[in-house]
Every structure is written in C-alpha cells, then in structure tokens.
Design a protein around this motif. Structure first.
Motif, short mmCIF file in Angstrom:
data_model
loop_
_atom_site.label_atom_id
_atom_site.label_comp_id
_atom_site.label_asym_id
_atom_site.label_seq_id
_atom_site.Cartn_x
_atom_site.Cartn_y
_atom_site.Cartn_z
N LEU A 109 0.81 -1.21 0.00
CA LEU A 109 0.00 0.00 0.00
C LEU A 109 0.85 1.27 0.00
CD1 LEU A 109 -2.86 -0.92 2.52
CD2 LEU A 109 -3.01 -0.75 0.04
N GLY A 110 2.17 1.12 -0.06
CA GLY A 110 3.07 2.26 0.05
C GLY A 110 3.37 2.89 -1.30
N LEU A 111 3.44 4.22 -1.31
CA LEU A 111 3.82 5.00 -2.49
C LEU A 111 4.74 6.14 -2.05
CD1 LEU A 111 0.38 5.26 -4.32
CD2 LEU A 111 2.39 4.08 -5.19
N TRP A 112 5.75 6.42 -2.85
CA TRP A 112 6.70 7.49 -2.57
C TRP A 112 6.81 8.36 -3.81
CZ3 TRP A 112 6.75 2.70 -0.63
CH2 TRP A 112 7.04 2.52 0.73
N VAL A 113 6.91 9.69 -3.62
CA VAL A 113 7.05 10.63 -4.74
C VAL A 113 8.30 11.46 -4.50
CG1 VAL A 113 6.05 12.55 -6.00
CG2 VAL A 113 4.57 10.69 -5.19
N LEU A 114 9.21 11.44 -5.46
CA LEU A 114 10.52 12.10 -5.35
C LEU A 114 10.60 13.28 -6.30
CD1 LEU A 114 13.63 12.23 -4.68
CD2 LEU A 114 13.92 10.52 -6.49
N ASN A 115 11.12 14.40 -5.79
CA ASN A 115 11.46 15.55 -6.62
C ASN A 115 12.97 15.56 -6.82
OD1 ASN A 115 11.99 18.00 -7.82
ND2 ASN A 115 10.75 19.21 -6.40
N PRO A 116 13.47 15.13 -7.98
CA PRO A 116 14.92 15.04 -8.17
C PRO A 116 15.64 16.38 -8.04
CG PRO A 116 13.77 13.81 -9.87
CD PRO A 116 12.74 14.63 -9.16
N ALA A 117 14.96 17.49 -8.35
CA ALA A 117 15.61 18.80 -8.28
C ALA A 117 15.95 19.19 -6.86
CB ALA A 117 14.72 19.86 -8.94
N GLY A 125 15.60 16.77 -4.17
CA GLY A 125 15.95 15.58 -3.40
C GLY A 125 14.93 15.22 -2.35
N VAL A 126 13.81 15.95 -2.29
CA VAL A 126 12.77 15.68 -1.29
C VAL A 126 11.91 14.51 -1.74
CG1 VAL A 126 10.72 16.60 -0.14
CG2 VAL A 126 12.73 18.06 -0.48
N THR A 127 11.70 13.54 -0.84
CA THR A 127 10.83 12.41 -1.10
C THR A 127 9.62 12.48 -0.18
OG1 THR A 127 12.67 10.98 -1.76
CG2 THR A 127 10.63 9.89 -1.11
N LEU A 128 8.44 12.51 -0.77
CA LEU A 128 7.22 12.49 0.01
C LEU A 128 6.80 11.06 0.23
CD1 LEU A 128 5.11 15.33 -1.65
CD2 LEU A 128 6.54 15.45 0.38
N VAL A 129 6.53 10.71 1.48
CA VAL A 129 6.04 9.39 1.83
C VAL A 129 4.52 9.48 1.94
CG1 VAL A 129 6.23 7.47 3.44
CG2 VAL A 129 8.18 9.02 3.11
N LEU A 130 3.81 8.89 1.02
CA LEU A 130 2.36 8.98 1.05
C LEU A 130 1.79 8.05 2.11
CD1 LEU A 130 1.48 9.23 -2.74
CD2 LEU A 130 2.41 10.94 -1.18
N GLY A 160 -1.27 15.88 1.47
CA GLY A 160 -2.44 15.87 2.34
C GLY A 160 -2.82 14.46 2.75
N LYS A 161 -4.10 14.20 2.80
CA LYS A 161 -4.60 12.89 3.14
C LYS A 161 -5.33 12.31 1.94
CE LYS A 161 -5.31 13.95 8.06
NZ LYS A 161 -6.30 13.98 9.17
N TRP A 162 -5.41 10.99 1.93
CA TRP A 162 -6.17 10.34 0.88
C TRP A 162 -7.64 10.73 1.00
CZ3 TRP A 162 -3.81 8.16 -3.07
CH2 TRP A 162 -2.53 7.62 -2.90
N ARG A 163 -8.27 10.94 -0.15
CA ARG A 163 -9.69 11.25 -0.20
C ARG A 163 -10.41 10.12 -0.95
NH1 ARG A 163 -6.86 15.64 -1.66
NH2 ARG A 163 -7.36 15.44 -3.89
N GLY A 164 -11.41 9.58 -0.33
CA GLY A 164 -12.16 8.50 -0.96
C GLY A 164 -13.01 9.02 -2.11
#
Length: 450
Positions: A182-190, A192-197, A259-263
C-alpha cells in the motif's frame, strides 16, 4: 520487418549546428565579432535583461550574444561552465534560463531504479546513452509504515526489498516498494525531497468494517501520478483491492508536503491490475486511463459483461470518472473475427501507453503482429492505427515506451533492455540496458536543476 508508420516531424537541437566554446580551454582564445547575433530572439533579450546588468559582457561580446551562446551549450557541459564566474553560475541557475534552455534541448532523461551490493536502493536519472546524470539514494527514514492507530515508524531496508518506478512523464518520480503493497513514494529530483504517502486509507473508507478487518492486507491494483494542467497540482490516484472490491482514492501533493487520501467513487467496473509487467494504466494531460477487466467475470460466468478494450477514465482536476471509453473496433471484435483465438488470449495481448502525448491502445498479438492505436477523438471514441509491427517487436513482454523527436520508437523488453525501432530504415537495435525495463519513467525536468 515491416511497419506502417506516420510521418514524424522532428525538432532540431540548436547545439547540433553550433560550435561549443569552452572558456576553460588552454588553446588560443577565439575572437568573437562585436555584433549581436541574428538569432537573438525576444526571449533571449528578455532572459539577458532580467539576469545580467546592462553593462555585462565578455570582452567585446554583448550580453544577448553571451546568453544565446550559453543557451546553445548542452546541459552537461553547461554545468561545468558554471565554475567560470559567479555571474555565469547565477545566470545558468536561474529558473528563467533553465526553462528556456530546456525548451531548446529536448532529449529525454530516463528514471530507473538501482540496487547496489549493500542492498541499498535508489533512483538513477540517466540519459539515452546510459550515463548516470544523478544518483539519488533512498533514505532509510523514508521507509515508513503506519499502523491502524496512526503511529508512524521507520523500517530498515532488507535484502529482498526493491524499488519499482512507475511509468510517468513528469518532473516528479513515483515509486513503490515490493514489501509494502500500500506504500507509495514521490521524489522531486531537483530538490531531493521524497514524500512518503500515507499507507492508511481515507477517512471516508476508514470506518468500513471490511477495510478495518483487512487493514494492511490490501493490494494496490493500479496507481498513477499526474499533473493538473490548469493548476499545476500533482495528484496521485490509487485503486486498491479489499476482498472483492476496488476502492478509489486520491491525494494532492503540495511542495514538500502531502495531504490525506480522499475516498472517491469506485471505478465503473473492475480495472485490470497494472503492477509489474502489466502496462494497463496511462496518464495523458491530467486524465488517468485504466484498461477495464473484461476477462475476470467472463472466466467465472461465461458471460461477457464488459466489451474488450474498454477504458475507464478519471479526471484528476474534477476527481471524477468520465465514463467508459470504447476501445478500437478491431480489438472489440478480435475474438469473433479470429476463430483460433479466445478471450484468454486477448486478455494477455492488451495494454495501454502514452506516446507523443496521446493515449495508445497496444494490441500485441505475440509472435504475429503488434498494432498501436492512437486515440484521436475522445468524445466519439475514434482510434487511428498508426503503427503495425511484426516479430521480433511483436513478442511477449515488449511494450512501446517513448517516441523520440527523430521518429524512433523505444520499446521496453522484459529481459532488461530498451530497444529502438527506426521507421526510416526499418532497423531494430539495442538502445540501453537497464536493471528492470518494467520499472522505468521519463524525467521531464531540466538537467540544470539537478
């Protein structure tokens, strides 16, 4: 090998017709004429006027000419030239210059996952020659999970975990991990910040008894990262399976926060899983397309309730389903028209792709032919077959990946290769070797930002 191809209009790279000037060279200096270059367009004048003082020059070289020359130099060399002086560094690092340079140098960068001998995972940004432009290691603190009570804790990497990159075309990178379904990560290479969803479900779904009973045991069937054209917002959509249900949730990314997941409403019908080798989800201009599962119900009941090739479309801006899109006619009637094939065969043959900023239905009749159908009219479900390929392109595990500016098409192979097909010469050759050709994206950001 034969192929029916449409005419492709390439865009020239300014650097291919100009001389690269290296001020660090020990050779005799080149004397430049003290006149403005004829190609100094208004954009160049605007860039130079905003970034350089009116008196700025390099010897007899006017400021507009300096900007024009620097804009022509490939990004990799330009990064080295930033060491010449502070003003050059400031100029070539400015967002205005970076954007203009990117518009001229359009060769794509690829994003692939890597894994070293110390079991560390991360993401590489590479060019089409296989050169690593930037390596971004995964940070252990980024590997987190959340329990049912909302407590978040870090998990250390293990030898049997790995990163899988989603097939995106953005300046952000979305990836999953094998051990965290259920894990997803989003990285901004410019940056280096990785968001942990968040791995938890949305508030709308959290109180569902079946979801609570299966907390942490769900499976993300399909997910996608896209950008809303009108606002520039990045959003992630995931379709998760709990029991025999498919749940739809959306989350908005905001810089270094999410933010948070929205159903949201569930898909109009079951959608195919797009994990691993199944390329059954594509994003085009802020709309996410999912290939609908026509086979599962047919297999269990013998009744075809969903037309083969049908596609569910989700608008990231309105966060609503846009209805069901019919697939190409020959795909819908393929089994009826070919007595030697059944729906089980067709189930394995269909996938989706985003090529040339168009939605493409890929009908890969393994070892026989591959048709690429481009959507030309969404409202009327009109498709155009632009390409027709024979083996070895029409083979199991081969997926179209990217159309280059010179008309060549890149295909990913299950064996860890990218191959290119040149419609002008009819040649099919190895282009690049990667660890996992199913785990690869396109990075649209500028090399100057990395």
């Amino acid at each position: 090998m034969s192929a029916n191809v449409s005419e492709s209009s390439g865009t020239g790279d300014a650097s291919s017709s100009s001389t690269t000037l290296d001020p660090l060279s020990s050779s005799s200096p080149v004397r430049l004429p003290a006149v403005r270059l004829a190609c100094c367009l208004p954009t160049v004048a605007m860039v130079s006027s905003q970034l350089l003082p009116a008196t700025s020059s390099l010897g007899d070289l006017p400021r507009d000419a300096l900007v024009e020359i620097l804009l022509r130099i490939p990004a990799k060399d330009l990064c080295r030239l930033r060491a010449v002086c502070p003003s050059w560094r400031a100029l070539t690092s400015s967002p205005l210059f970076v954007a203009e340079h990117k518009s001229r140098h359009t060769a794509p960068l690829l994003v692939v996952a890597y894994r070293d001998q110390d079991i560390a995972n991360g993401v590489d940004v590479v060019d089409l020659s296989g050169n690593i432009v930037k390596r971004i290691p995964s940070i252990e603190s980024d590997i987190v999970v959340e329990d049912e009570s909302g407590h978040v804790f870090a998990v250390f990497p293990v030898s049997h975990d790995s990163i899988s990159v989603l097939r995106t075309r953005l300046d952000r990178i979305c990836f999953t991990r094998e051990l965290y379904p259920l894990g997803l990560w989003v990285l901004n290479p410019a940056t280096g910040v990785t968001l942990v969803l968040p791995q938890c479900h949305s508030e709308e779904l959290a109180h569902d008894d079946e979801i609570r009973a299966n907390y942490g045991r769900g499976q993300v069937e399909s997910c996608a990262l896209g950008q809303v054209s009108s606002t520039g917002e990045y959003k992630v959509i995931r379709i998760a399976t709990i029991g025999d249900r498919q749940l739809c949730e959306v989350i908005t990314l905001d810089g270094a926060y999410c933010g948070k997941w929205r159903g949201k409403q569930s898909p109009p019908a079951l959608v195919f899983a797009s994990r691993g080798e199944h390329m059954r989800c594509a994003v085009v201009d802020g709309v996410v397309y999912f290939l609908m599962d026509f086979y599962t119900n047919y297999f269990s009941t013998g009744v075809l309730t969903i037309e083969p090739g049908s596609i569910a479309s989700f608008n990231l801006e309105t966060e609503e389903w846009m209805g069901t899109l019919q697939g190409p006619g020959p795909v819908r009637t393929f089994v009826e028209d070919h007595e030697n094939f059944c729906y089980a065969h067709l189930n394995l043959q269909l996938s989706l792709a985003e090529l040339d900023f168009s939605l493409v239905t890929v009908h890969n009749n393994h070892n026989i032919s591959m048709d690429l159908w481009f959507l030309t009219d969404f409202e009327n479900a009109i498709w155009e077959k632009k390409y027709y390929f024979l083996p070895p392109i029409a083979h199991l595990g081969v997926h179209p990946f990217l159309v280059l500016h010179d008309g060549r098409i890149l295909f990913s192979h299950a064996g860890g290769l990218l191959k290119s097909y040149d419609p002008k010469t009819g040649t099919y050759a190895d282009a690049l070797e990667v660890r996992d050709s199913r785990s690869i994206g396109i990075y649209t950001g500028s090399l100057l930002s990395l």
